[in-house]
Design a protein around this motif. Structure first.
Motif, short mmCIF file in Angstrom:
data_model
loop_
_atom_site.label_atom_id
_atom_site.label_comp_id
_atom_site.label_asym_id
_atom_site.label_seq_id
_atom_site.Cartn_x
_atom_site.Cartn_y
_atom_site.Cartn_z
N VAL A 183 0.70 -5.92 12.74
CA VAL A 183 1.40 -5.77 11.40
C VAL A 183 1.21 -6.99 10.53
O VAL A 183 0.87 -6.98 9.41
CB VAL A 183 3.16 -5.75 11.72
CG1 VAL A 183 3.77 -5.77 10.43
CG2 VAL A 183 3.24 -4.28 12.07
N ALA A 184 1.10 -8.28 11.11
CA ALA A 184 0.99 -9.52 10.40
C ALA A 184 -0.51 -9.50 9.85
O ALA A 184 -0.67 -9.91 8.75
CB ALA A 184 0.87 -10.65 11.25
N GLU A 185 -1.54 -8.88 10.49
CA GLU A 185 -2.82 -8.76 10.33
C GLU A 185 -3.07 -7.76 9.08
O GLU A 185 -3.67 -8.25 7.84
CB GLU A 185 -3.84 -8.37 11.24
CG GLU A 185 -5.35 -8.54 10.97
CD GLU A 185 -6.02 -8.27 12.06
OE1 GLU A 185 -7.40 -8.09 11.91
OE2 GLU A 185 -5.63 -8.29 13.25
N LEU A 186 -2.26 -6.69 9.04
CA LEU A 186 -2.35 -5.55 8.04
C LEU A 186 -1.80 -6.11 6.85
O LEU A 186 -1.99 -5.72 5.73
CB LEU A 186 -1.75 -4.16 8.61
CG LEU A 186 -2.82 -3.28 9.25
CD1 LEU A 186 -2.03 -2.06 9.67
CD2 LEU A 186 -3.68 -3.01 8.44
N ARG A 187 -0.61 -6.73 7.09
CA ARG A 187 0.27 -7.16 5.92
C ARG A 187 -0.54 -8.13 4.70
O ARG A 187 -0.77 -7.96 3.66
CB ARG A 187 1.47 -7.94 6.29
CG ARG A 187 2.37 -8.35 5.04
CD ARG A 187 3.57 -9.20 5.52
NE ARG A 187 4.63 -8.56 6.32
CZ ARG A 187 4.89 -8.60 7.45
NH1 ARG A 187 4.33 -9.49 8.34
NH2 ARG A 187 5.70 -8.08 7.73
N ARG A 207 2.17 3.23 8.03
CA ARG A 207 3.63 2.96 7.68
C ARG A 207 4.45 4.38 7.47
O ARG A 207 5.63 4.20 7.24
CB ARG A 207 3.68 2.38 6.16
CG ARG A 207 3.26 0.71 6.17
CD ARG A 207 3.44 -0.07 4.84
NE ARG A 207 4.79 0.34 4.15
CZ ARG A 207 5.95 -0.34 4.43
NH1 ARG A 207 6.05 -1.37 5.22
NH2 ARG A 207 6.89 -0.01 3.66
N ARG A 208 3.70 5.52 7.83
CA ARG A 208 4.30 6.60 7.73
C ARG A 208 5.35 6.89 9.30
O ARG A 208 6.22 7.39 9.01
CB ARG A 208 3.27 7.78 7.93
CG ARG A 208 2.52 8.17 6.51
CD ARG A 208 1.42 9.28 7.00
NE ARG A 208 0.53 9.24 5.91
CZ ARG A 208 -0.62 10.09 5.94
NH1 ARG A 208 -0.83 10.65 6.87
NH2 ARG A 208 -1.52 10.07 4.59
N SER A 209 4.96 5.85 9.85
CA SER A 209 5.69 5.79 11.18
C SER A 209 7.04 5.04 10.92
O SER A 209 6.70 3.82 10.37
CB SER A 209 4.82 5.18 12.59
OG SER A 209 5.96 4.71 13.39
N ARG A 214 9.92 -0.17 10.28
CA ARG A 214 10.88 -1.01 10.68
C ARG A 214 10.41 -2.48 10.99
O ARG A 214 11.11 -3.43 10.70
CB ARG A 214 11.86 -0.51 11.91
CG ARG A 214 12.92 -1.52 12.31
CD ARG A 214 13.45 -0.44 13.69
NE ARG A 214 12.81 -0.24 14.63
CZ ARG A 214 12.09 -1.16 15.51
NH1 ARG A 214 12.71 -2.63 15.42
NH2 ARG A 214 11.39 -0.60 16.51
N LEU A 215 9.41 -2.26 11.71
CA LEU A 215 8.77 -3.73 12.11
C LEU A 215 8.06 -4.52 10.89
O LEU A 215 8.27 -5.65 10.83
CB LEU A 215 7.70 -3.65 13.08
CG LEU A 215 8.21 -2.99 14.47
CD1 LEU A 215 6.91 -2.83 15.52
CD2 LEU A 215 8.96 -4.27 15.25
N TRP A 216 7.67 -3.72 9.95
CA TRP A 216 6.95 -4.34 8.91
C TRP A 216 8.06 -4.87 7.82
O TRP A 216 7.82 -6.06 7.50
CB TRP A 216 5.99 -3.17 8.16
CG TRP A 216 5.44 -3.73 6.97
CD1 TRP A 216 5.49 -4.46 5.81
CD2 TRP A 216 3.91 -3.61 6.94
NE1 TRP A 216 4.33 -4.62 5.11
CE2 TRP A 216 3.63 -4.11 5.75
CE3 TRP A 216 2.81 -3.18 7.90
CZ2 TRP A 216 2.25 -4.12 5.13
CZ3 TRP A 216 1.48 -2.99 7.46
CH2 TRP A 216 1.29 -3.52 6.17
N ASP A 217 8.96 -4.16 7.79
CA ASP A 217 10.10 -4.67 6.53
C ASP A 217 10.94 -5.52 7.02
O ASP A 217 11.76 -6.15 6.53
CB ASP A 217 10.57 -3.18 5.93
CG ASP A 217 9.49 -2.36 5.04
OD1 ASP A 217 8.61 -3.13 4.73
OD2 ASP A 217 9.96 -1.20 5.21
#
Length: 288
Positions: A183-187, A207-209, A214-217
């Protein structure tokens, strides 16, 4: 100051004249729209460059001599008219006071033969991917370790983040030792590569998941990373069972659009590969 003492950038006005001189007018975009008398002598002059760029000749001369502030759009158009390669375009951006955009980095959807040979000589599971995390080539050990990689167009981020996917099931302690790194890499990629349609599609898909969102935001620190080089993570491999894997990433200077990822078991000797082909991949998991 003698000629040998001059800094290398002092050569740029001469270099730009050379770039104009080597350019065949038949190859210059926009020439057909100019009056014929503007290029009767066949040379790509400063005056013609100014006409093609839509500026006056004095303004164009400032670009060649590195004087004043030249817009990034004008530099990009100048590189296109001159037919500059990526390295030359990068130099022109820097000469004009700009950071070269990622767009001047060459993209290579195929892996050159010498890099394929390197891949197949590595004694660990390894693969080449592009800058959208799509697998382009993998060695035999990678196919045994990660069977899902054999699917055409397999994408690392989508496979390891998608619910119920074969790749994600191999990632032990996924929520703490895998997902945060990805997630940190994709962000970071979502911001830095905002003009890369391929990477933006990957971001939208993962991010459809609801779990990924939840982890991202929910990350209070909003961490970003280029790549978690040398991180050690627990994984389930087909031939060995649970192991700790050190994830290494390499990028060739001549092909910055490519990256090689190598999974090296920690304190563990890789077993001999069985005879015959690796097991087929399971069908890709659908992202809700």
């Amino acid at each position: 100051m003698g000629r040998a003492e001059l800094p290398p950038q002092s050569d740029m006005p001469k270099i730009m004249r050379t770039w104009r001189a080597r350019r065949n007018l038949d190859d210059v975009p926009g020439m057909s729209a100019l009056p014929r008398h503007r290029h009767r002598r066949g040379g790509l002059t400063q005056s013609i460059m100014a006409d093609l760029l839509g500026v006056d000749e004095r303004h164009y001369r400032r670009l060649e001599h590195g004087e004043g502030r030249i817009s990034k759009d004008l530099v990009r158009e100048c590189a296109r008219i001159l037919g500059l390669n990526p390295a030359e375009a990068s130099a022109l951006y820097v000469w004009s006071g700009h950071q070269p955009p990622r767009a001047v980095v060459p993209q290579h959807p195929d892996v050159p033969d010498d890099l394929l040979g390197m891949l197949h000589r590595i004694g660990h599971g390894a693969y080449w991917s592009d800058d959208t995390y799509t697998v382009l080539a993998y060695n035999r050990r990678a196919a045994w370790h990660w069977p899902w990689m054999q699917r055409p167009g397999a994408n690392i981020m989508e496979e390891l983040l998608a619910p119920s996917s074969q790749g994600r099931e191999q990632c032990r302690r996924w929520e703490t030792h895998w997902a945060p790194y990805m997630v940190a890499e994709l962000r970071r990629s979502a911001v830095v590569d905002r003009d890369n349609d391929g990477i933006q599609r990957v971001v939208r898909r993962v991010r459809r998941s609801a779990e990924v969102r939840r982890l991202w935001d929910g990350d209070e620190r909003a961490e970003m990373s280029l790549h978690p080089y040398a991180t050690v993570r627990p994984m389930e491999l087909l031939l060995t069972g649970p192991v700790q894997v050190s994830v290494q990433a390499l990028a060739p200077l001549a092909y910055p659009g490519l990256r090689m990822i190598v999974g090296i078991p920690v304190d563990f000797t890789e077993p001999e590969l069985p005879l015959g082909p690796p097991p087929p991949p399971r069908p890709a998991a659908a992202v809700p």
